[in-house]
Design a protein around this motif. Structure first.
Motif, short mmCIF file in Angstrom:
data_model
loop_
_atom_site.label_atom_id
_atom_site.label_comp_id
_atom_site.label_asym_id
_atom_site.label_seq_id
_atom_site.Cartn_x
_atom_site.Cartn_y
_atom_site.Cartn_z
N ILE A 108 0.91 -1.14 -0.09
CA ILE A 108 -0.10 0.07 0.07
C ILE A 108 0.87 1.24 -0.18
O ILE A 108 0.57 2.23 -0.71
CB ILE A 108 -1.00 0.18 1.27
CG1 ILE A 108 -1.93 -1.14 0.94
CG2 ILE A 108 -1.73 1.49 1.48
CD1 ILE A 108 -2.87 -1.30 2.26
N HIS A 109 1.84 1.05 0.86
CA HIS A 109 2.80 2.44 1.10
C HIS A 109 3.58 2.77 -0.66
O HIS A 109 3.73 3.83 -0.92
CB HIS A 109 3.81 2.31 1.92
CG HIS A 109 3.49 2.66 3.42
ND1 HIS A 109 3.03 3.95 3.64
CD2 HIS A 109 3.24 1.79 4.46
CE1 HIS A 109 2.74 3.92 4.75
NE2 HIS A 109 2.81 2.84 5.22
N LEU A 110 3.64 1.52 -1.22
CA LEU A 110 4.21 1.79 -2.70
C LEU A 110 3.44 2.73 -3.52
O LEU A 110 3.84 3.41 -4.34
CB LEU A 110 4.69 0.43 -3.24
CG LEU A 110 5.98 -0.28 -2.61
CD1 LEU A 110 6.00 -1.64 -3.57
CD2 LEU A 110 7.10 0.50 -2.79
N GLU A 111 1.89 2.49 -3.38
CA GLU A 111 1.06 3.01 -4.15
C GLU A 111 0.51 4.25 -3.69
O GLU A 111 0.01 5.05 -4.32
CB GLU A 111 -0.30 2.11 -4.48
CG GLU A 111 0.08 0.78 -5.14
CD GLU A 111 -1.35 0.24 -5.82
OE1 GLU A 111 -2.23 0.92 -6.12
OE2 GLU A 111 -1.00 -0.96 -6.33
N HIS A 112 0.67 4.45 -2.37
CA HIS A 112 0.32 5.61 -1.63
C HIS A 112 1.45 6.16 -0.75
O HIS A 112 1.11 5.84 0.66
CB HIS A 112 -1.09 5.30 -0.90
CG HIS A 112 -2.17 5.04 -1.72
ND1 HIS A 112 -3.02 5.63 -2.40
CD2 HIS A 112 -2.76 3.78 -1.96
CE1 HIS A 112 -3.84 5.21 -3.11
NE2 HIS A 112 -3.78 3.78 -2.62
N PRO A 113 2.32 6.58 -1.27
CA PRO A 113 3.43 7.01 -0.25
C PRO A 113 3.05 8.21 0.55
O PRO A 113 3.59 8.40 1.52
CB PRO A 113 4.40 7.67 -1.29
CG PRO A 113 3.80 7.78 -2.58
CD PRO A 113 2.70 6.90 -2.50
N ASP A 114 2.03 8.81 0.23
CA ASP A 114 1.16 9.99 1.07
C ASP A 114 0.29 9.36 2.14
O ASP A 114 -0.41 10.23 2.66
CB ASP A 114 0.77 10.97 0.15
CG ASP A 114 -0.38 10.37 -0.65
OD1 ASP A 114 -0.49 9.17 -0.84
OD2 ASP A 114 -1.05 11.20 -1.30
N ALA A 115 0.29 8.06 2.24
CA ALA A 115 -0.76 7.72 3.17
C ALA A 115 -0.66 8.07 4.68
O ALA A 115 0.70 7.80 5.03
CB ALA A 115 -1.16 6.09 3.13
N THR A 116 -1.30 8.53 5.53
CA THR A 116 -1.44 9.04 6.67
C THR A 116 -1.77 7.56 7.56
O THR A 116 -1.29 7.93 8.81
CB THR A 116 -2.05 10.17 6.79
OG1 THR A 116 -3.34 9.99 6.67
CG2 THR A 116 -1.36 11.37 6.22
N HIS A 117 -2.90 7.15 7.25
CA HIS A 117 -3.10 5.90 7.95
C HIS A 117 -3.67 4.74 7.15
O HIS A 117 -4.27 4.93 6.13
CB HIS A 117 -4.40 6.22 8.45
CG HIS A 117 -4.52 7.56 9.90
ND1 HIS A 117 -4.43 8.84 9.50
CD2 HIS A 117 -4.29 7.52 10.97
CE1 HIS A 117 -4.14 9.59 10.67
NE2 HIS A 117 -4.18 8.79 11.48
N ILE A 118 -3.35 3.32 7.71
CA ILE A 118 -3.83 2.52 7.00
C ILE A 118 -4.46 1.55 7.92
O ILE A 118 -4.04 1.16 8.84
CB ILE A 118 -2.47 1.66 6.24
CG1 ILE A 118 -1.94 2.53 5.03
CG2 ILE A 118 -3.13 0.38 5.67
CD1 ILE A 118 -0.69 2.10 4.68
N PHE A 119 -5.74 1.14 7.49
CA PHE A 119 -6.32 0.25 8.19
C PHE A 119 -6.75 -1.08 7.80
O PHE A 119 -7.17 -1.07 6.64
CB PHE A 119 -7.93 1.00 8.83
CG PHE A 119 -7.79 2.27 9.33
CD1 PHE A 119 -7.69 2.47 10.68
CD2 PHE A 119 -7.96 3.49 8.62
CE1 PHE A 119 -7.58 3.68 11.35
CE2 PHE A 119 -7.87 4.77 9.25
CZ PHE A 119 -7.36 4.70 10.75
N THR A 120 -6.34 -2.03 8.57
CA THR A 120 -6.57 -3.50 7.83
C THR A 120 -7.58 -4.35 8.92
O THR A 120 -7.49 -4.24 9.89
CB THR A 120 -5.23 -4.29 7.81
OG1 THR A 120 -4.77 -4.41 9.14
CG2 THR A 120 -4.14 -3.52 6.93
N SER A 121 -8.40 -4.83 8.22
CA SER A 121 -9.36 -5.93 8.62
C SER A 121 -9.27 -7.18 8.14
O SER A 121 -9.56 -7.40 7.08
CB SER A 121 -10.87 -5.28 8.70
OG SER A 121 -11.07 -4.05 9.46
N PRO A 122 -8.78 -8.22 8.78
CA PRO A 122 -8.58 -9.51 8.18
C PRO A 122 -9.97 -10.23 8.01
O PRO A 122 -10.91 -9.98 8.88
CB PRO A 122 -7.65 -10.48 9.29
CG PRO A 122 -7.75 -9.45 10.56
CD PRO A 122 -8.02 -8.12 10.23
N THR A 123 -9.91 -11.34 7.24
CA THR A 123 -11.09 -12.12 6.93
C THR A 123 -10.78 -13.41 7.12
O THR A 123 -9.87 -13.94 7.81
CB THR A 123 -11.57 -11.72 5.41
OG1 THR A 123 -10.50 -12.73 4.61
CG2 THR A 123 -11.63 -10.47 5.00
#
Length: 325
Positions: A186-201
């Motif tokens: 995700i950081h490769l695609e969004h180097p400007d990301a301030t927050h990343i939220f993951t929810s496993p399934t």
């Protein structure tokens, strides 16, 4: 984790305790520790009774004080006192220690799902939600059932459950590494990301994703090493608006905001006045966002009704708002 997993985990801790000679050489101690471990593995979730009051109180407080540092010690103390009162003389120190381990393990593993807990309150009051393990993880549950069955057919409980816990620890490490791979992609695609939220399934290869930048929010899914986007929204902080300000005094919306870190809001004009709606973006399911907060206000910004919780169809929401009015 879910209730069923906490129950079998309590059984596993009771079996693991047979490696302690003080426990294994005294049938009364074995029984007391098993009871203490099972009850201790459930105790932090006793706050589920708050649901009987309303969703707002439950959402705002569940996995709060009952999971906090003081209660790591309060629960095993209360349970040990109860066992002392109803059973023959026991080695209270060993009963307390194994019960403490059950309570602590419950709180510790709750940190790893997307719901999280205030495990280190009051020292650190923020929610800890690592989003690594699903609320119900089939692998963890099946491992416990397999170990219990092996015990039933003659395997040594202590060594069986110790082996099981080592395997599950390795599983957690693997899941953490898999999540890190998701973050890196995700950081490769969004180097400007301030927050990343993951929810496993339930599926190991599938993760629900919300990415937030200074201007946008992306709702996506990571599946088989590929990021798929569903919706993109502007990131709009809650404004200083009279309608929203009035709605934020409502208990249901306060509970929602205390829990949700990734949401959208909307204000609509209705025949009754206004409706303020917040949706949590982390729980997208079949194109729908089921975790919501709704506040209905009249033209004078007085509250009419409100609701927060899980809603899967419009008719159900209308019934709940009508009941609350």
């Amino acid at each position: 984790m879910d209730t069923a997993t906490h129950v079998v985990m309590g059984v596993a801790i009771g079996g693991l305790a047979t490696l302690d000679p003080v426990v294994s050489q005294n049938p009364a101690m074995t029984q007391a520790v098993m009871i203490g471990a099972i009850v201790g593995s459930q105790a932090p979730d006793f706050d589920t009774v708050l649901k009987l009051k309303n969703n707002a109180v439950y959402i705002k407080n569940h996995r709060g004080v009952t999971h906090s540092v003081p209660f790591w010690f309060i629960w095993p103390t209360l349970i040990t006192i109860m066992l002392f009162m109803i059973m023959p003389p026991l080695n209270l120190y060993h009963v307390w220690m194994w019960t403490f381990f059950a309570v602590f393990l419950h709180v510790f593993i709750d940190i790893f799902n997307a719901y999280g807990t205030k495990a280190f309150s009051p020292i650190y009051r923020k929610w800890l939600a690592l989003g690594v393990i699903n609320i119900f993880d089939p692998f963890i549950f099946i491992m416990h059932i397999a170990a219990i069955v092996a015990w039933r057919f003659g395997a040594h409980p202590g060594w069986t459950f110790l082996t099981m816990f080592i395997v599950i620890a390795g599983y957690y490490i693997w899941r953490i590494r898999e999540q890190r791979k998701v973050y890196q992609a995700i950081h490769l695609e969004h180097p400007d990301a301030t927050h990343i939220f993951t929810s496993p399934t339930f599926r190991w290869s599938r993760w629900h994703i919300v990415v937030r930048t200074d201007n946008l929010m992306f709702v996506a899914e990571w599946h088989k090493q590929k990021l798929t986007y569903f919706e993109t929204y502007p990131f709009e902080p809650i404004p200083d608006d009279p309608v929203i300000d009035a709605a934020r005094h409502d208990d249901n919306l306060q509970a929602f905001l205390s829990f949700s870190p990734a949401y959208r809001w909307a204000v609509s004009i209705e025949p009754h006045g206004y409706s303020v709606k917040f949706v949590d973006l982390r729980y997208r399911s079949k194109g729908y966002y089921p975790f919501v907060a709704i506040v209905r206000l009249d033209e004078n910004l007085e509250p009419l009704s409100s609701y927060t919780g899980w809603i899967y169809n419009t008719d159900s929401l209308k019934r709940k708002l009508h009941y609350a009015s």
